[in-house]
Design a protein around this motif. Structure first.
Motif, PDB file in Angstrom:
ATOM      1  N   SER A   1       7.257  -6.416  -9.660  1.00  0.00           N
ATOM      2  CA  SER A   1       6.593  -5.198 -10.143  1.00  0.00           C
ATOM      3  C   SER A   1       5.571  -4.696  -9.127  1.00  0.00           C
ATOM      4  O   SER A   1       5.395  -3.485  -8.971  1.00  0.00           O
ATOM      5  CB  SER A   1       5.927  -5.437 -11.496  1.00  0.00           C
ATOM      6  N   LEU A   2       4.934  -5.600  -8.403  1.00  0.00           N
ATOM      7  CA  LEU A   2       3.993  -5.182  -7.362  1.00  0.00           C
ATOM      8  C   LEU A   2       4.726  -4.468  -6.236  1.00  0.00           C
ATOM      9  O   LEU A   2       4.266  -3.433  -5.739  1.00  0.00           O
ATOM     10  CB  LEU A   2       3.233  -6.399  -6.812  1.00  0.00           C
ATOM     11  N   VAL A   3       5.865  -4.987  -5.839  1.00  0.00           N
ATOM     12  CA  VAL A   3       6.653  -4.360  -4.775  1.00  0.00           C
ATOM     13  C   VAL A   3       7.120  -2.976  -5.209  1.00  0.00           C
ATOM     14  O   VAL A   3       7.035  -2.010  -4.444  1.00  0.00           O
ATOM     15  CB  VAL A   3       7.852  -5.263  -4.397  1.00  0.00           C
ATOM     16  N   ILE A   4       7.591  -2.854  -6.442  1.00  0.00           N
ATOM     17  CA  ILE A   4       8.025  -1.557  -6.952  1.00  0.00           C
ATOM     18  C   ILE A   4       6.868  -0.572  -6.968  1.00  0.00           C
ATOM     19  O   ILE A   4       7.014   0.588  -6.572  1.00  0.00           O
ATOM     20  CB  ILE A   4       8.651  -1.707  -8.355  1.00  0.00           C
ATOM     21  N   LEU A   5       5.706  -1.015  -7.399  1.00  0.00           N
ATOM     22  CA  LEU A   5       4.534  -0.154  -7.419  1.00  0.00           C
ATOM     23  C   LEU A   5       4.163   0.301  -6.010  1.00  0.00           C
ATOM     24  O   LEU A   5       3.863   1.477  -5.790  1.00  0.00           O
ATOM     25  CB  LEU A   5       3.352  -0.883  -8.062  1.00  0.00           C
ATOM     26  N   LEU A   6       4.196  -0.602  -5.044  1.00  0.00           N
ATOM     27  CA  LEU A   6       3.877  -0.235  -3.660  1.00  0.00           C
ATOM     28  C   LEU A   6       4.878   0.775  -3.101  1.00  0.00           C
ATOM     29  O   LEU A   6       4.489   1.722  -2.412  1.00  0.00           O
ATOM     30  CB  LEU A   6       3.828  -1.479  -2.777  1.00  0.00           C
ATOM     31  N   ILE A   7       6.150   0.598  -3.417  1.00  0.00           N
ATOM     32  CA  ILE A   7       7.163   1.551  -2.954  1.00  0.00           C
ATOM     33  C   ILE A   7       6.916   2.932  -3.562  1.00  0.00           C
ATOM     34  O   ILE A   7       6.961   3.952  -2.857  1.00  0.00           O
ATOM     35  CB  ILE A   7       8.579   1.043  -3.297  1.00  0.00           C
ATOM     36  N   LEU A   8       6.647   2.964  -4.870  1.00  0.00           N
ATOM     37  CA  LEU A   8       6.375   4.245  -5.523  1.00  0.00           C
ATOM     38  C   LEU A   8       5.124   4.920  -4.969  1.00  0.00           C
ATOM     39  O   LEU A   8       5.109   6.137  -4.763  1.00  0.00           O
ATOM     40  CB  LEU A   8       6.253   4.055  -7.036  1.00  0.00           C
ATOM     41  N   MET A   9       4.095   4.139  -4.720  1.00  0.00           N
ATOM     42  CA  MET A   9       2.862   4.707  -4.156  1.00  0.00           C
ATOM     43  C   MET A   9       3.111   5.256  -2.749  1.00  0.00           C
ATOM     44  O   MET A   9       2.583   6.308  -2.386  1.00  0.00           O
ATOM     45  CB  MET A   9       1.747   3.657  -4.129  1.00  0.00           C
ATOM     46  N   THR A  10       3.915   4.565  -1.966  1.00  0.00           N
ATOM     47  CA  THR A  10       4.248   5.034  -0.625  1.00  0.00           C
ATOM     48  C   THR A  10       5.000   6.359  -0.693  1.00  0.00           C
ATOM     49  O   THR A  10       4.711   7.292   0.065  1.00  0.00           O
ATOM     50  CB  THR A  10       5.102   3.978   0.114  1.00  0.00           C
TER      51      THR A  10
END
Length: 52
Positions: A31-40
């Motif tokens: 979920s952290l990786v998904i959040l970072l991708i979305l924020m990027t």
């Protein structure tokens, strides 16, 4: 507290073993990786759209 202990005692050995295991890396941090991708994506979209 007694009810929690009673619920734990009613579970099978296999279920207790599964609950005691630490989840794999990709589940823990997925979920952290998904959040970072979305924020990027949001940041790049903002920069590109406001470039004019």
């Amino acid at each position: 507290m007694d009810k929690d202990l009673e619920k734990l005692e009613n579970r099978s050995k296999k279920v207790r073993e599964i609950m005691a295991e630490q989840p794999p890396f990709y589940i823990r941090y997925g979920s952290l990786v998904i959040l970072l991708i979305l924020m990027t994506i949001v940041v790049f979209s903002y920069v590109l759209l406001n470039d004019s």
